[in-house]
Design an enzyme around this catalytic site. Structure first.
Site, short mmCIF file in Angstrom:
data_model
loop_
_atom_site.label_atom_id
_atom_site.label_comp_id
_atom_site.label_asym_id
_atom_site.label_seq_id
_atom_site.Cartn_x
_atom_site.Cartn_y
_atom_site.Cartn_z
CB CYS A 6 -0.95 0.01 1.20
SG CYS A 6 -2.34 -1.13 1.03
CG ASP A 29 10.67 -9.45 -6.06
OD1 ASP A 29 9.60 -9.98 -5.72
OD2 ASP A 29 11.68 -9.40 -5.32
CG HIS A 45 -4.78 -4.22 2.05
ND1 HIS A 45 -3.40 -4.33 2.01
CD2 HIS A 45 -5.20 -5.15 2.92
CE1 HIS A 45 -3.01 -5.28 2.83
NE2 HIS A 45 -4.08 -5.81 3.40
CG ASN A 85 4.53 -17.43 -2.77
OD1 ASN A 85 4.42 -18.49 -3.38
ND2 ASN A 85 5.60 -16.67 -2.86
CG HIS A 96 -1.21 -5.37 -1.12
ND1 HIS A 96 -1.66 -4.09 -0.77
CD2 HIS A 96 -1.60 -5.56 -2.40
CE1 HIS A 96 -2.28 -3.54 -1.81
NE2 HIS A 96 -2.25 -4.41 -2.82
CG HIS A 98 2.52 -10.17 -3.94
ND1 HIS A 98 2.14 -10.18 -2.62
CD2 HIS A 98 3.59 -11.02 -4.02
CE1 HIS A 98 2.94 -10.98 -1.93
NE2 HIS A 98 3.82 -11.52 -2.76
CG HIS A 100 6.00 -13.64 -7.16
ND1 HIS A 100 7.13 -13.10 -6.60
CD2 HIS A 100 5.16 -13.89 -6.12
CE1 HIS A 100 6.98 -13.04 -5.28
NE2 HIS A 100 5.80 -13.52 -4.96
P1 DGP Z 1 6.01 -13.20 -1.27
O1 DGP Z 1 7.12 -13.95 -0.62
O2 DGP Z 1 5.22 -14.01 -2.28
O3 DGP Z 1 5.14 -12.50 -0.26
O4 DGP Z 1 6.73 -12.08 -2.15
C1 DGP Z 1 7.04 -10.81 -1.70
C2 DGP Z 1 8.02 -10.25 -2.69
O5 DGP Z 1 8.13 -8.86 -2.45
C3 DGP Z 1 9.43 -10.81 -2.56
O6 DGP Z 1 9.77 -11.48 -3.76
C4 DGP Z 1 10.32 -9.61 -2.35
C5 DGP Z 1 9.44 -8.45 -2.72
N1 DGP Z 1 9.65 -7.25 -1.93
C6 DGP Z 1 9.67 -7.16 -0.58
N2 DGP Z 1 9.87 -5.88 -0.21
C7 DGP Z 1 9.95 -5.16 -1.36
C8 DGP Z 1 10.14 -3.77 -1.63
O7 DGP Z 1 10.27 -2.92 -0.74
N3 DGP Z 1 10.19 -3.41 -2.94
C9 DGP Z 1 10.06 -4.30 -3.95
N4 DGP Z 1 10.13 -3.84 -5.19
N5 DGP Z 1 9.85 -5.62 -3.74
C10 DGP Z 1 9.81 -6.03 -2.45
#
Ligand code: DGP
Length: 112
Positions: A6, A29, A45, A85, A96, A98, A100
């Site tokens: 968010c 990512d 959200h 996930n 939140h 998402h 991949h």
């Molecule tokens: P998951 O493990 O499925 O909840 O994936 C979360 C993803 O978010 C992980 O691959 C790393 C990414 N991530 C975490 N913090 C940040 C951030 O501050 N910026 C970006 N761009 N990605 C982030």
């Protein structure tokens, strides 16, 4: 609510934008696991896939409508993988919803 994604949506935390429209936002990512690793999120959200309902599923549809466009722009002509996930056993770290989008190389067959 203290939600990292968010905050990214509000611009309070910087991100590298890949795509956006009225419903969704896509960004790189921070710890890429493939040459292309894009996260696609709804602009509302929703905690996880477990929180998808008839009221918010339009956002999910918009994410999946955008995926071919993002994949094309990223040059993923040889295929890609889309993953979400969910919860503790799914190893979801950011609460939140998402998706991949991974590609740019042959990905491992095993997914679990
Ligand atoms: P998951 O493990 O499925 O909840 O994936 C979360 C993803 O978010 C992980 O691959 C790393 C990414 N991530 C975490 N913090 C940040 C951030 O501050 N910026 C970006 N761009 N990605 C982030």
């Amino acid at each position: 609510m203290d939600c990292l994604f968010c905050k990214i949506l509000k611009g309070e935390i910087p991100s590298t934008k890949v795509y956006e429209n009225e419903w969704i936002y896509a960004f790189r990512d921070i710890a890429p696991q493939a040459p292309t690793h894009v996260l696609i999120i709804p602009r509302v959200h929703v905690t996880s896939a477990d929180g998808i309902t008839a009221e918010n599923s339009l956002y999910v549809a918009k994410i999946f409508e955008a995926i071919p466009e993002i994949a094309k722009a990223e040059g993923l002509t040889n295929g890609y993988r889309v993953i979400t996930n969910c919860g503790e056993n799914g190893c979801q770290s950011v609460k939140h919803l998402h998706f991949h989008l991974l590609g740019g190389r042959k990905l491992p067959e095993q997914m679990g």
